[in-house]
Structures are given as C-alpha cells and as structure tokens.
Design a protein around this motif. Structure first.
Motif, PDB file in Angstrom:
ATOM      1  N   SER A   2       0.997  -1.719  -0.108  1.00 36.10           N
ATOM      2  CA  SER A   2      -0.055  -0.080  -0.194  1.00 36.10           C
ATOM      3  C   SER A   2       0.584   0.872  -0.203  1.00 36.10           C
ATOM      4  O   SER A   2       0.761   2.417  -0.531  1.00 36.10           O
ATOM      5  CB  SER A   2      -1.375  -0.162   0.875  1.00 36.10           C
ATOM      6  OG  SER A   2      -0.228  -0.119   2.881  1.00 36.10           O
ATOM      7  N   ASN A   3       2.188   0.865   0.397  1.00 32.65           N
ATOM      8  CA  ASN A   3       3.044   2.690   0.650  1.00 32.65           C
ATOM      9  C   ASN A   3       4.008   1.789  -0.050  1.00 32.65           C
ATOM     10  O   ASN A   3       5.383   1.343  -0.080  1.00 32.65           O
ATOM     11  CB  ASN A   3       3.467   2.848   2.227  1.00 32.65           C
ATOM     12  CG  ASN A   3       4.058   4.076   2.245  1.00 32.65           C
ATOM     13  OD1 ASN A   3       4.233   4.590   1.364  1.00 32.65           O
ATOM     14  ND2 ASN A   3       4.390   3.988   3.242  1.00 32.65           N
ATOM     15  N   VAL A   4       3.966   2.290  -1.628  1.00 32.07           N
ATOM     16  CA  VAL A   4       4.569   1.868  -2.432  1.00 32.07           C
ATOM     17  C   VAL A   4       6.005   3.080  -2.473  1.00 32.07           C
ATOM     18  O   VAL A   4       6.153   4.292  -1.785  1.00 32.07           O
ATOM     19  CB  VAL A   4       3.708   2.744  -4.014  1.00 32.07           C
ATOM     20  CG1 VAL A   4       3.145   1.616  -4.841  1.00 32.07           C
ATOM     21  CG2 VAL A   4       3.992   3.569  -4.750  1.00 32.07           C
ATOM     22  N   PRO A 147       4.152  -0.093   6.661  1.00 33.05           N
ATOM     23  CA  PRO A 147       4.895  -0.675   7.498  1.00 33.05           C
ATOM     24  C   PRO A 147       6.108   0.493   7.118  1.00 33.05           C
ATOM     25  O   PRO A 147       7.403  -0.898   6.894  1.00 33.05           O
ATOM     26  CB  PRO A 147       4.911  -1.846   6.288  1.00 33.05           C
ATOM     27  CG  PRO A 147       3.974  -1.495   4.789  1.00 33.05           C
ATOM     28  CD  PRO A 147       3.017  -0.494   5.606  1.00 33.05           C
ATOM     29  N   GLY A 148       6.660   1.196   6.231  1.00 33.87           N
ATOM     30  CA  GLY A 148       7.450   1.590   6.019  1.00 33.87           C
ATOM     31  C   GLY A 148       7.583   2.133   4.400  1.00 33.87           C
ATOM     32  O   GLY A 148       6.610   1.255   3.729  1.00 33.87           O
ATOM     33  N   ASP A 149       8.038   3.218   3.831  1.00 32.45           N
ATOM     34  CA  ASP A 149       8.518   3.803   1.671  1.00 32.45           C
ATOM     35  C   ASP A 149       8.665   2.353   1.662  1.00 32.45           C
ATOM     36  O   ASP A 149      10.093   1.426   1.890  1.00 32.45           O
ATOM     37  CB  ASP A 149       8.914   4.131   2.170  1.00 32.45           C
ATOM     38  CG  ASP A 149       8.878   5.566   0.286  1.00 32.45           C
ATOM     39  OD1 ASP A 149       7.508   5.483  -0.134  1.00 32.45           O
ATOM     40  OD2 ASP A 149       9.972   5.863  -0.252  1.00 32.45           O
ATOM     41  N   SER A 174      14.837  -6.413  -1.067  1.00 35.55           N
ATOM     42  CA  SER A 174      13.368  -5.731  -2.074  1.00 35.55           C
ATOM     43  C   SER A 174      12.909  -4.848  -1.216  1.00 35.55           C
ATOM     44  O   SER A 174      11.632  -3.966  -1.963  1.00 35.55           O
ATOM     45  CB  SER A 174      13.712  -5.712  -3.312  1.00 35.55           C
ATOM     46  OG  SER A 174      12.789  -7.050  -3.180  1.00 35.55           O
ATOM     47  N   GLY A 175      12.087  -5.122  -0.182  1.00 34.44           N
ATOM     48  CA  GLY A 175      11.053  -5.029   0.601  1.00 34.44           C
ATOM     49  C   GLY A 175       9.632  -5.563  -0.274  1.00 34.44           C
ATOM     50  O   GLY A 175       8.862  -4.802   0.770  1.00 34.44           O
ATOM     51  N   CYS A 176       9.584  -5.966  -0.799  1.00 31.94           N
ATOM     52  CA  CYS A 176       8.924  -6.526  -0.951  1.00 31.94           C
ATOM     53  C   CYS A 176       8.980  -8.303  -1.783  1.00 31.94           C
ATOM     54  O   CYS A 176      10.077  -8.234  -2.007  1.00 31.94           O
ATOM     55  CB  CYS A 176       7.699  -6.267  -1.720  1.00 31.94           C
ATOM     56  SG  CYS A 176       8.396  -5.665  -3.401  1.00 31.94           S
ATOM     57  N   THR A 177       8.338  -9.229  -2.214  1.00 32.37           N
ATOM     58  CA  THR A 177       8.275 -10.486  -2.835  1.00 32.37           C
ATOM     59  C   THR A 177       7.615 -11.105  -3.754  1.00 32.37           C
ATOM     60  O   THR A 177       6.210 -11.578  -3.659  1.00 32.37           O
ATOM     61  CB  THR A 177       8.636 -11.261  -1.808  1.00 32.37           C
ATOM     62  OG1 THR A 177       7.836 -12.110  -0.778  1.00 32.37           O
ATOM     63  CG2 THR A 177       9.567 -11.037  -1.064  1.00 32.37           C
TER      64      THR A 177
END
Length: 192
Positions: A2-4, A147-149, A174-177
């Motif tokens: 949600s926080n790209v 969760p953070g940027d 990477s911040g996401c998977t």
C-alpha cells in the motif's frame, strides 16, 4: 503493497499490489472473488489482465486469465502499472517471477487506492472461501499500519488466521516479494 516506494506524485497508486497464493490442490477461478478495502465504494471484481505490454518486461507471466493453479501465485495489479512514468519515478519496479498470474480489478485502482491503514478482504461470491488482512475497524488494534516506504506486509503462516501476530513487514532487501514465498516464512520457521 500500500505504501509504494517513492513519491506519491511520481508513482502514485500504480505500483500498489495484492498477492494471492493458492495453497489448495485445486485450480481456482478468481473471477468469482471480490476484493474490498472497506471504503464506501462497492467491492472490486477481479478481472483478467489484458494489456500485453506487461510482457515486454515480464515475458513469462500469465495474463488473459483468472485461473490460479494449485500452489501458485497471482498478483492483483493496478490497471496503470504499465503506463510509462515520465516523472522519473519507479516504473514497473518489481521482479515478478515467471508463470505468476497477473490480474486486475474492474476499477482504475485497487479499492479506493490502498491506504497504509486499509484492511482488505478477499471473498468468493459462490462459496464461503474468504481471507482477510487487517481489522476492518482499525481502532480496535491499530492494524494495519504503515510498514514503511516501499515495504509490504507479509503473512507469516498461511494456515493460521488473520491476526496481528501472524503478519510481519517484509524483511527482503527489496521490500517485497511479489509472486514468490514471503520473506518472513523461512525466518519464522527456523525460529520454531
């Protein structure tokens, strides 16, 4: 997600996504599911991704379908994900694995545009299969929160219910998977 990552002015909601994992042994048709962020708008229908320009960067993803095969992933992407960004923002920033099913919604955005505190529910219109993220009334436990940027939330154990203790921020660099196993799964499994 949600926080790209980056400024909302440069990438806005186009890089938001919701990941779905089919942990069953059956092929499921996502067209009978709806996703809702509990805002005023009605729930969104899940539709096939038909913009084949996504294949330029991700030539082996699956499009033009809503069928998610057993033990595979699907990503619900914003319809604008493939629109080139001329402002220097993060254009198509994710490493989406081959054979991931790409779908979208019947609206321009996912929900009303995902906010950092938006809960989500994915529910079937034909059977009682439902899954959720966060508390619809976030005043109950302040979850979800930011969760953070550029960092996504991940479910730790798929077989456990939607509770605050079963979610963690992504720990992958990477911040996401998107389209692959959640980064927190193996870490928490080692701790058990």
């Amino acid at each position: 997600m949600s926080n790209v990552r980056g400024s909302e002015a440069s990438c806005g909601d186009r890089n938001e996504f919701v990941e779905i994992y089919n942990q069953s042994d059956d092929t499921l048709d996502l067209s009978v599911y709806r996703i809702w962020d509990f805002d005023d708008a009605p729930p969104d229908e899940i539709c096939p991704w038909i913009n084949d320009s996504i294949l330029m960067k991700y030539p082996a993803v699956r499009i033009n379908s809503t069928l998610i095969y057993p033990h595979t992933y699907a990503l619900i992407l914003d319809k604008e994900y493939c629109i080139p960004d001329t402002t220097g923002g993060n254009w198509q920033p994710y490493a989406i694995p081959d054979s991931t099913l790409i779908v979208t919604t019947d609206e321009t955005t996912i929900g009303n545009g995902l906010e950092n505190t938006d809960p989500l529910i994915l529910f079937s219109t034909v059977d009682p299969c439902t899954t959720s993220f966060g508390t619809p009334n976030d005043s109950l436990d302040n979850f979800p929160l930011d969760p953070g940027d550029g960092i996504s939330w991940e479910r730790i154990y798929l077989e456990l219910p939607d509770e605050v203790s079963n979610w963690h921020v992504c720990i992958d660099t990477s911040g996401c998977t998107p389209g692959r196993e959640n980064s927190v799964c193996s870490v928490f499994d080692l701790a058990v």
